[in-house]
Design an enzyme around this catalytic site. Structure first.
Site, PDB file in Angstrom:
ATOM      1  N   TYR A  61      -7.911   7.291  20.224  1.00 22.55           N
ATOM      2  CA  TYR A  61      -9.026   6.640  19.417  1.00 22.55           C
ATOM      3  C   TYR A  61      -9.311   5.211  19.531  1.00 22.55           C
ATOM      4  CZ  TYR A  61      -9.810  11.579  17.986  1.00 22.55           C
ATOM      5  OH  TYR A  61      -9.183  12.888  18.713  1.00 22.55           O
TER       6      TYR A  61
ATOM      7  N   TYR B 146     -11.005 -10.371   9.837  1.00 22.21           N
ATOM      8  CA  TYR B 146     -11.275 -10.723   8.187  1.00 22.21           C
ATOM      9  C   TYR B 146     -11.506 -12.112   8.442  1.00 22.21           C
ATOM     10  CZ  TYR B 146      -9.028  -6.556   7.419  1.00 22.21           C
ATOM     11  OH  TYR B 146      -8.592  -5.115   6.693  1.00 22.21           O
TER      12      TYR B 146
ATOM     13  N   HIS C  85      -0.469   0.012   5.661  1.00 20.98           N
ATOM     14  CA  HIS C  85      -1.439   0.623   6.880  1.00 20.98           C
ATOM     15  C   HIS C  85       0.342   1.689   6.675  1.00 20.98           C
ATOM     16  CE1 HIS C  85      -4.393  -2.348   8.397  1.00 20.98           C
ATOM     17  NE2 HIS C  85      -4.314  -2.998   7.078  1.00 20.98           N
TER      18      HIS C  85
ATOM     19  N   GLU D 213     -14.130   4.138   9.944  1.00 24.77           N
ATOM     20  CA  GLU D 213     -14.214   5.432  11.338  1.00 24.77           C
ATOM     21  C   GLU D 213     -13.935   6.782  10.619  1.00 24.77           C
ATOM     22  OE1 GLU D 213     -13.477   2.909  15.540  1.00 24.77           O
ATOM     23  OE2 GLU D 213     -12.903   5.515  15.397  1.00 24.77           O
TER      24      GLU D 213
ATOM     25  N   GLN E 255       1.057  -1.075   0.426  1.00 26.03           N
ATOM     26  CA  GLN E 255      -0.125  -0.281   0.004  1.00 26.03           C
ATOM     27  C   GLN E 255       0.925   1.521  -0.100  1.00 26.03           C
ATOM     28  OE1 GLN E 255      -2.574  -0.410   3.097  1.00 26.03           O
ATOM     29  NE2 GLN E 255      -3.305  -2.824   2.713  1.00 26.03           N
TER      30      GLN E 255
END
Length: 371
Positions: free
Chosen positions: A254, A265, A150, A244, A86
């Site tokens: 958070y 998953y 991520h 979110e 990613q």
């Protein structure tokens, strides 16, 4: 040549089962077109409009383009882009005073530093012809890792000129996000030149990463300044369920992965709680996940009935979501531009139109039909 596609509004009638149901009204069919701004950009990650109307577009593989009149020119640069999973060349953002200082900010995965692999970096540079010059790295997360997930990497400036950016937890769910001595799973705040503000929340915490502004995040890939309040909003990927929207507060936790509205998953649970004292609740969460990427407020009058709406791209389902927000509550959701590809980014241009970065396609503009 402009490529036009018929676009029909379709209401999403399924809301998160864990949130209060909303009364959904089905709008009349409205016709729009998608006009191609530039094509043949495989993963258009970031977009930034220059004052002269030209568009900077980052491609995850490491290429940077300057787009004008449907043509793209590759801009040379010396950013050390680590293209894996990613990660790659990601967001691009102009300094709020760009007209006077010329600074352009970039987020990207970099292999600089110790260890194999890479991690998220923030740099700034200036555009000189067809090249970036004067490149300065402002922040580099540690340690490097060969994990491919991520990286986070959205950026925004607030009304006071501070630079905020996100770094995801880099696949280290149980190690990074709750530990302020480690990078990853955080929102960061810097001065525009990379210095750390003296009033950052963890300046006096032993061994803390002083640039951290909030923590307990998973992978924020949307960030903006609220068009009215000036607050920094982010959205972030949950696991299976539990994406979110969060309003960022100084020093706040958070909750990831201690609290979550999602699951593994494979369908198993990693936490049995969704709330805990000292941890923030999201403004909104999606179940099932839509894999959000990019978001923008509509502040123009170009689109009848859309002013004030929040636009969010969906990677998982390949559509643009329009969210009506009243106060801090989402009261309506609509699905737009379905079937064109994974929505990587959405921006409102200086002309008031919405521009979409679509994987496998490029950049398109939503144009309402004139009546």
């Amino acid at each position: 040549m402009k490529h036009k596609i018929l676009l029909i509004l379709i209401v999403i009638i399924q809301f998160s089962c864990a949130q209060d149901d909303k009364t959904i009204t089905v709008p009349e069919e409205i016709t729009y077109t998608l006009e191609t701004v530039v094509s043949d950009i495989n993963i258009p990650w970031g977009m930034a409009f220059l004052p002269d109307g030209k568009l900077l577009v980052t491609e995850k593989s490491g290429k940077l383009y300057l787009v004008e009149n449907g043509n793209k020119t590759e801009i040379s640069h010396n950013l050390t882009v680590y293209d894996r999973g990613q990660g790659g060349l990601m967001d691009v953002k102009l300094h709020p005073d760009y007209k006077n200082n010329g600074w352009i900010y970039f987020s990207y995965a970099s292999d600089e530093g110790d260890g194999s692999g890479g991690n998220t970096a923030i740099a700034r540079a200036k555009l000189n012809g067809n090249a970036l010059t004067g490149t300065e790295m402002l922040y580099k997360a540690e340690p490097n890792t060969t994990k491919g997930q991520h990286f986070g990497s959205r950026m925004e400036f607030d009304d006071n000129g501070y630079l905020y950016f996100s770094i995801g937890e880099r696949g280290e769910r149980d190690m990074n996000p709750q530990d302020i001595t480690r990078d990853g799973g955080k929102i960061y705040r810097l001065y525009d030149d990379g210095r750390i503000p003296e009033d950052n929340p963890f300046m006096d915490s032993t061994n803390a990463k002083k640039a951290i502004y909030s923590y307990g995040h998973r992978n924020p890939q949307g960030m903006l300044k609220h068009c009215q309040t000036g607050d920094i909003w982010v959205h972030e990927h949950g696991p299976q369920g539990g994406d979110e929207i969060n309003v960022i507060k100084k020093g706040a936790n958070y909750g990831w992965p201690v609290i979550s509205y999602g699951e593994n998953y494979n369908g198993t649970s990693f936490t049995d709680i969704t709330e805990k004292e000292g941890m923030e609740q999201p403004l909104y969460y999606w179940v099932p996940s839509i894999a959000p990427s990019g978001m923008a407020f509509v502040t123009s009058d170009v689109y009848p009935g859309w002013k004030g709406s929040l636009m969010v791209g969906s990677l998982k389902f390949g559509y643009l979501e329009r969210m009506v927000i009243e106060g801090n509550a989402v009261t309506k959701r609509e699905k737009l531009v379905e079937g064109e590809g994974r929505m990587r980014n959405v921006k409102q241009g200086p002309d008031g139109y919405l521009y979409l970065g679509i994987e496998g396609s490029g950049i398109v503009k939503i144009v309402p039909e004139k009546k």
